[in-house]
Design a protein around this motif. Structure first.
Motif, PDB file in Angstrom:
ATOM      1  N   ASP A   2       0.846  -1.202   0.000  1.00 35.52           N
ATOM      2  CA  ASP A   2       0.000   0.000   0.000  1.00 35.52           C
ATOM      3  C   ASP A   2       0.883   1.253   0.000  1.00 35.52           C
ATOM      4  N   LEU A   3       0.822   2.009  -1.100  1.00 32.20           N
ATOM      5  CA  LEU A   3       1.657   3.218  -1.180  1.00 32.20           C
ATOM      6  C   LEU A   3       0.913   4.483  -0.731  1.00 32.20           C
ATOM      7  N   ILE A 169      -4.954   6.366  11.231  1.00 35.97           N
ATOM      8  CA  ILE A 169      -6.148   5.981  10.468  1.00 35.97           C
ATOM      9  C   ILE A 169      -5.753   5.770   9.005  1.00 35.97           C
ATOM     10  N   PRO A 170      -5.873   4.545   8.491  1.00 33.22           N
ATOM     11  CA  PRO A 170      -5.478   4.283   7.093  1.00 33.22           C
ATOM     12  C   PRO A 170      -6.193   5.214   6.117  1.00 33.22           C
ATOM     13  N   ASN A 171      -5.451   5.694   5.125  1.00 35.81           N
ATOM     14  CA  ASN A 171      -5.932   6.599   4.064  1.00 35.81           C
ATOM     15  C   ASN A 171      -6.310   8.002   4.552  1.00 35.81           C
ATOM     16  N   SER A 177       5.851   7.819   7.960  1.00 37.11           N
ATOM     17  CA  SER A 177       6.629   7.562   9.182  1.00 37.11           C
ATOM     18  C   SER A 177       5.844   6.665  10.151  1.00 37.11           C
ATOM     19  N   ILE A 178       4.529   6.857  10.176  1.00 34.43           N
ATOM     20  CA  ILE A 178       3.693   6.017  11.045  1.00 34.43           C
ATOM     21  C   ILE A 178       3.555   4.615  10.448  1.00 34.43           C
ATOM     22  N   ALA A 179       3.491   4.569   9.130  1.00 35.53           N
ATOM     23  CA  ALA A 179       3.391   3.270   8.454  1.00 35.53           C
ATOM     24  C   ALA A 179       4.635   2.418   8.731  1.00 35.53           C
ATOM     25  N   VAL A 180       5.803   3.074   8.823  1.00 37.42           N
ATOM     26  CA  VAL A 180       7.044   2.347   9.142  1.00 37.42           C
ATOM     27  C   VAL A 180       6.912   1.725  10.537  1.00 37.42           C
ATOM     28  N   TYR A 181       6.510   2.549  11.488  1.00 36.34           N
ATOM     29  CA  TYR A 181       6.365   2.097  12.878  1.00 36.34           C
ATOM     30  C   TYR A 181       5.340   0.960  12.968  1.00 36.34           C
ATOM     31  N   TYR A 195       9.011   1.576   2.835  1.00 38.20           N
ATOM     32  CA  TYR A 195       8.620   2.931   3.260  1.00 38.20           C
ATOM     33  C   TYR A 195       9.864   3.735   3.671  1.00 38.20           C
ATOM     34  N   SER A 196      10.726   3.087   4.442  1.00 34.36           N
ATOM     35  CA  SER A 196      11.927   3.783   4.940  1.00 34.36           C
ATOM     36  C   SER A 196      12.836   4.189   3.792  1.00 34.36           C
TER      37      SER A 196
END
Lengths: 223, 208
Positions: A2-3, A169-171, A177-181, A195-196
């Motif tokens: 998911d990009l 919250i997705p989207n 940065s949150i997606a990495v975590y 992502y990183s």
């Protein structure tokens, strides 16, 4: 893969940079002219995000804009605007968080310009606004560009503030940065790595461009 | 007639000095201003232009009061609109020679004439960084003349010009000043520089 978090991050950084350009230019100009107690206090407030833990800033923003009370309640009841757990909230937090990166370099550049430049323009009958747009701004364009790039890059890397006010919250508020975590928490190291790597590449190119641009910037004729 | 009577505190190495100047300048006259370094010559010009405010004083140009500290009147530099040649030139590095003049006036014929007088026609598209010191100084003079000023204040305006260029430029400028009825105040360190140009002299010496 998911990009969306990447697009969301780029959208957030673009909007925050544009808002900060609009706010930052007049504020930096005002701060660059003389000193007063009000200016010192305002400058200290603008600089605070540099030294304050992002979670502290996020916590206060969360309290201030909570729809249950205070300004947050008023904004919600009057204009139906909700800053907490929304993309608007991320923009607001990013603008506050990245403000010193925009205002600092522009203010310093304006202060380094010889006073005689604006004085010469005034004696030609030009107003302060005309002088700022036609004389001062073109003479600090490399600093403005540097400030905009740093602001953009800094916004890309926000974590604590956006997590506090926006959540995950997705989207909507799930930026890169949150997606990495989040990916690491879910043991999805592949996604975290992608992502990183994207964030690293973008910020690296931006920082390089600042150095390249400043090296070839136009020099003052009197240098 | 321009009447000046001002008092301005100056910071100096050996303490504070007071710049007190009172004088009158006939319309169309050329006055040479001289005095030791740090005497306040540049400050005096900037006070007249409205770029610095004195503690006390009055400046009147004809019937119009530009400054009266007692009445709290102080016209902005934009309203005084004096031609000002800065010692540091104060050129705009983002503008070409032509753009400098176009920034000051819309009169294309006037710009053309000024470029001819300053021998800068071939450099019209050049930015200041590509001009020599003398060319930059001529541009600073032309920019000040572009607004057709009734009062022209010049701070060491010929210091970077070679003797040949100076002897060619000064008579041309004098013709322009006569044509426009411009009153001119020139700060100069060089005693011989303004021979035959200035009608009168004024010495500036601050008091402790």
């Amino acid at each position: 893969m998911d990009l969306t978090p990447i697009w969301l991050t780029l959208k957030l950084a673009t909007i925050a940079t544009m808002v900060l350009l609009l706010i930052g230019l007049p504020v930096a100009y005002w701060l660059s002219k003389g000193r007063s107690v009000i200016k010192i206090i305002l400058e200290a407030i603008i600089t605070m995000p540099l030294v304050l833990p992002p979670s502290v800033l996020g916590f206060y923003l969360l309290l201030a804009f909570s729809p249950q009370h205070g300004i947050g309640k008023w904004l919600h009841d009057t204009f139906n605007i909700q800053f907490v757990f929304s993309f608007q909230g991320l923009i607001l937090a990013s603008v506050i968080y990245s403000m010193p990166f925009m205002i600092g370099p522009i203010k310093s550049a304006l202060q380094q310009l010889p006073l005689s430049l604006s004085q010469a323009s005034y004696t030609l009958g030009k107003t302060e606004r005309q002088t700022f747009i036609k004389v001062l701004l073109p003479n600090i364009r490399s600093s403005v560009l540097t400030a905009a790039i740093l602001t953009f890059a800094h916004t890309l890397g926000e974590f604590g503030v956006v997590l506090m006010i926006g959540g995950n919250i997705p989207n909507v508020t799930r930026v890169a940065s949150i997606a990495v975590y989040d990916s690491v928490e879910n043991m999805d190291y592949h996604a975290a790595n992608i992502y990183s790597l994207i964030l690293f590449s973008i910020t690296f190119v931006m920082v390089i461009s600042v150095f390249v641009f400043n090296k070839y910037k136009v020099k003052s004729p009197l240098e | 007639m321009i009447t000046v009577d001002i008092e301005k505190k100056l910071k100096a190495y050996h303490g504070q000095q007071v710049l007190k100047i009172a004088g009158q300048f006939e319309n169309g006259s050329v006055t040479k201003i001289y005095g030791p370094s740090g005497a306040g010559k540049t400050t005096f010009l900037k006070v007249i232009a409205g770029l610095i405010n004195p503690e006390k004083g009055k400046i009147a140009v004809g019937d119009i009061i530009w400054l009266d500290t007692a009445l709290r009147i102080s016209l902005s530099p934009q309203k005084r609109k004096v031609g000002f040649v800065f010692q540091s030139y104060a050129l705009f590095s983002n503008m070409t020679v032509q753009q400098h003049l176009a920034y000051a006036t819309d009169d294309k014929q006037w710009i053309k004439r000024l470029l001819e007088i300053g021998k800068l026609e071939t450099f019209a598209k050049h930015k200041p960084e590509y001009l020599s010191g003398g060319q930059q100084q001529r541009l600073a003079i032309l920019r000040a003349m572009a607004i057709k000023p009734k009062l022209l204040l010049m701070d060491e305006p010929f210091s970077a010009l070679d003797p040949k260029m100076k002897s060619g430029l000064i008579p041309e400028l004098k013709l322009l000043w006569e044509e426009l009825g411009t009153t001119t105040l020139i700060v100069s360190h060089n005693p011989q520089e303004l021979e035959g140009l200035a009608d009168r002299e004024m010495e500036i010496n601050p008091s402790l």
